[in-house]
Design a protein around this motif. Sequence first.
Motif, PDB file in Angstrom:
ATOM      1  N   MET A 126      30.185  -8.901 -49.410  1.00  0.00           N
ATOM      2  CA  MET A 126      29.577  -8.212 -50.549  1.00  0.00           C
ATOM      3  C   MET A 126      30.657  -7.767 -51.537  1.00  0.00           C
ATOM      4  SD  MET A 126      28.735  -4.745 -51.789  1.00  0.00           S
ATOM      5  CE  MET A 126      29.233  -3.826 -50.389  1.00  0.00           C
ATOM      6  N   VAL A 127      31.729  -7.190 -51.034  1.00  0.00           N
ATOM      7  CA  VAL A 127      32.798  -6.705 -51.907  1.00  0.00           C
ATOM      8  C   VAL A 127      33.505  -7.871 -52.596  1.00  0.00           C
ATOM      9  CG1 VAL A 127      35.034  -5.526 -51.934  1.00  0.00           C
ATOM     10  CG2 VAL A 127      33.136  -4.566 -50.614  1.00  0.00           C
ATOM     11  N   GLY A 128      33.903  -8.875 -51.834  1.00  0.00           N
ATOM     12  CA  GLY A 128      34.652 -10.002 -52.396  1.00  0.00           C
ATOM     13  C   GLY A 128      33.850 -10.818 -53.388  1.00  0.00           C
ATOM     14  N   PHE A 129      32.653 -11.222 -52.984  1.00  0.00           N
ATOM     15  CA  PHE A 129      31.829 -12.050 -53.871  1.00  0.00           C
ATOM     16  C   PHE A 129      31.288 -11.237 -55.047  1.00  0.00           C
ATOM     17  CE2 PHE A 129      31.485 -14.541 -49.833  1.00  0.00           C
ATOM     18  CZ  PHE A 129      32.249 -15.603 -50.267  1.00  0.00           C
ATOM     19  N   GLY A 130      31.023  -9.956 -54.811  1.00  0.00           N
ATOM     20  CA  GLY A 130      30.604  -9.091 -55.919  1.00  0.00           C
ATOM     21  C   GLY A 130      31.716  -8.938 -56.953  1.00  0.00           C
ATOM     22  N   ALA A 131      32.951  -8.758 -56.478  1.00  0.00           N
ATOM     23  CA  ALA A 131      34.095  -8.629 -57.394  1.00  0.00           C
ATOM     24  C   ALA A 131      34.293  -9.914 -58.203  1.00  0.00           C
ATOM     25  CB  ALA A 131      35.359  -8.281 -56.603  1.00  0.00           C
ATOM     26  N   LEU A 132      34.168 -11.061 -57.535  1.00  0.00           N
ATOM     27  CA  LEU A 132      34.299 -12.339 -58.258  1.00  0.00           C
ATOM     28  C   LEU A 132      33.217 -12.486 -59.322  1.00  0.00           C
ATOM     29  CD1 LEU A 132      35.299 -15.085 -55.661  1.00  0.00           C
ATOM     30  CD2 LEU A 132      36.384 -14.623 -57.856  1.00  0.00           C
ATOM     31  N   THR A 133      32.015 -12.076 -58.992  1.00  0.00           N
ATOM     32  CA  THR A 133      30.905 -12.153 -59.954  1.00  0.00           C
ATOM     33  C   THR A 133      31.194 -11.284 -61.171  1.00  0.00           C
ATOM     34  OG1 THR A 133      29.341 -12.563 -58.160  1.00  0.00           O
ATOM     35  CG2 THR A 133      28.414 -11.822 -60.242  1.00  0.00           C
ATOM     36  N   LEU A 134      31.675 -10.075 -60.925  1.00  0.00           N
ATOM     37  CA  LEU A 134      31.992  -9.184 -62.041  1.00  0.00           C
ATOM     38  C   LEU A 134      33.135  -9.734 -62.887  1.00  0.00           C
ATOM     39  CD1 LEU A 134      31.667  -5.674 -60.354  1.00  0.00           C
ATOM     40  CD2 LEU A 134      30.096  -6.746 -61.997  1.00  0.00           C
ATOM     41  N   LEU A 135      34.124 -10.326 -62.231  1.00  0.00           N
ATOM     42  CA  LEU A 135      35.230 -10.936 -62.982  1.00  0.00           C
ATOM     43  C   LEU A 135      34.718 -12.061 -63.879  1.00  0.00           C
ATOM     44  CD1 LEU A 135      38.179 -11.051 -60.430  1.00  0.00           C
ATOM     45  CD2 LEU A 135      38.140  -9.887 -62.646  1.00  0.00           C
ATOM     46  N   CYS A 136      33.828 -12.880 -63.348  1.00  0.00           N
ATOM     47  CA  CYS A 136      33.268 -13.981 -64.149  1.00  0.00           C
ATOM     48  C   CYS A 136      32.578 -13.447 -65.397  1.00  0.00           C
ATOM     49  CB  CYS A 136      32.269 -14.797 -63.329  1.00  0.00           C
ATOM     50  SG  CYS A 136      33.022 -15.831 -62.072  1.00  0.00           S
ATOM     51  N   ALA A 137      31.960 -12.274 -65.273  1.00  0.00           N
ATOM     52  CA  ALA A 137      31.214 -11.692 -66.390  1.00  0.00           C
ATOM     53  C   ALA A 137      32.116 -11.035 -67.424  1.00  0.00           C
ATOM     54  CB  ALA A 137      30.212 -10.671 -65.863  1.00  0.00           C
ATOM     55  N   THR A 138      33.367 -10.747 -67.055  1.00  0.00           N
ATOM     56  CA  THR A 138      34.203  -9.959 -67.959  1.00  0.00           C
ATOM     57  C   THR A 138      35.387 -10.706 -68.568  1.00  0.00           C
ATOM     58  OG1 THR A 138      35.486  -9.117 -66.078  1.00  0.00           O
ATOM     59  CG2 THR A 138      33.608  -7.790 -66.814  1.00  0.00           C
ATOM     60  N   VAL A 139      35.734 -11.854 -68.044  1.00  0.00           N
ATOM     61  CA  VAL A 139      36.904 -12.575 -68.549  1.00  0.00           C
ATOM     62  C   VAL A 139      36.481 -13.644 -69.554  1.00  0.00           C
ATOM     63  CG1 VAL A 139      38.220 -12.157 -66.432  1.00  0.00           C
ATOM     64  CG2 VAL A 139      36.889 -14.259 -66.649  1.00  0.00           C
ATOM     65  N   ALA A 140      37.479 -14.277 -70.163  1.00  0.00           N
ATOM     66  CA  ALA A 140      37.215 -15.361 -71.111  1.00  0.00           C
ATOM     67  C   ALA A 140      36.435 -16.475 -70.413  1.00  0.00           C
ATOM     68  CB  ALA A 140      38.544 -15.904 -71.652  1.00  0.00           C
ATOM     69  N   PRO A 141      35.556 -17.167 -71.142  1.00  0.00           N
ATOM     70  CA  PRO A 141      34.691 -18.178 -70.511  1.00  0.00           C
ATOM     71  C   PRO A 141      35.426 -19.233 -69.685  1.00  0.00           C
ATOM     72  CG  PRO A 141      33.938 -17.749 -72.718  1.00  0.00           C
ATOM     73  CD  PRO A 141      35.227 -16.992 -72.552  1.00  0.00           C
ATOM     74  N   ARG A 142      36.526 -19.747 -70.175  1.00  0.00           N
ATOM     75  CA  ARG A 142      37.249 -20.792 -69.427  1.00  0.00           C
ATOM     76  C   ARG A 142      37.740 -20.260 -68.076  1.00  0.00           C
ATOM     77  NH1 ARG A 142      39.362 -25.755 -70.737  1.00  0.00           N
ATOM     78  NH2 ARG A 142      41.251 -26.344 -69.660  1.00  0.00           N
ATOM     79  N   LEU A 143      38.317 -19.067 -68.085  1.00  0.00           N
ATOM     80  CA  LEU A 143      38.757 -18.445 -66.836  1.00  0.00           C
ATOM     81  C   LEU A 143      37.550 -18.106 -65.956  1.00  0.00           C
ATOM     82  CD1 LEU A 143      40.933 -17.332 -64.987  1.00  0.00           C
ATOM     83  CD2 LEU A 143      40.924 -15.219 -66.358  1.00  0.00           C
ATOM     84  N   GLY A 144      36.453 -17.692 -66.586  1.00  0.00           N
ATOM     85  CA  GLY A 144      35.232 -17.382 -65.845  1.00  0.00           C
ATOM     86  C   GLY A 144      34.689 -18.583 -65.094  1.00  0.00           C
TER      87      GLY A 144
END
Length: 194
Positions: A126-144
């Motif tokens: 939950m912590v790891g995959f949740g953090a990755l999901t939040l990162l995808c939502a907050t970084v530049a699209p290519r990095l996301g």
Amino acid sequence: MTNAALPRRTKLADRWPTALAMVAIAGAVAVMVLLDREVELFGPSIAVMAGIYLMAYAIGRPSTAWLAFGVLSVVMSVLHVLNDRQVLGVDPGVGMTIVLVLLWLWTVARHRFTEGRIFSIQTAGMVGFGALTLLCATVAPRLGVTLAGVGFLAHGLWDAYHFRVNQVVNRPWSEFCAVVDLGVGVALIIVVAT
């Protein structure tokens, strides 16, 4: 002499989860080709994948992973529609992460924390995959998109682990999900590379 001593032969029909996964991968690749929204569509899916395991774990029946897949896919779709229509000011990735935390709280409410090792593994997911999901939502699209690809590949390993230990979800689900995750993860990384 009985047949109990003979190993069971694997039939092609036993691989139906892999065949179904190939259809799902084809659908995901079609979405990537037709729509240029990989990070928006696939980033929140990381939380969905982790949520499927939490929901099945909270219910306590491994076969309910299939039901969880349907329910959480609908929730994610509703979040996308609300976001597209600007009804809800929450990114679908953030919304799905909130749902993921709520599912974890449900496992606690159902006293699943008494199964220390399994609960700890699901909490880490939950912590790891949740953090990755939040990162995808907050970084530049290519990095996301890159992070989404990494998230899918990591979840493919998660599925393989659960297939091996045969806990939390049933084996047909973990087989299906592993094949989808690995295929979609590679496709997302190829999208970034091209």
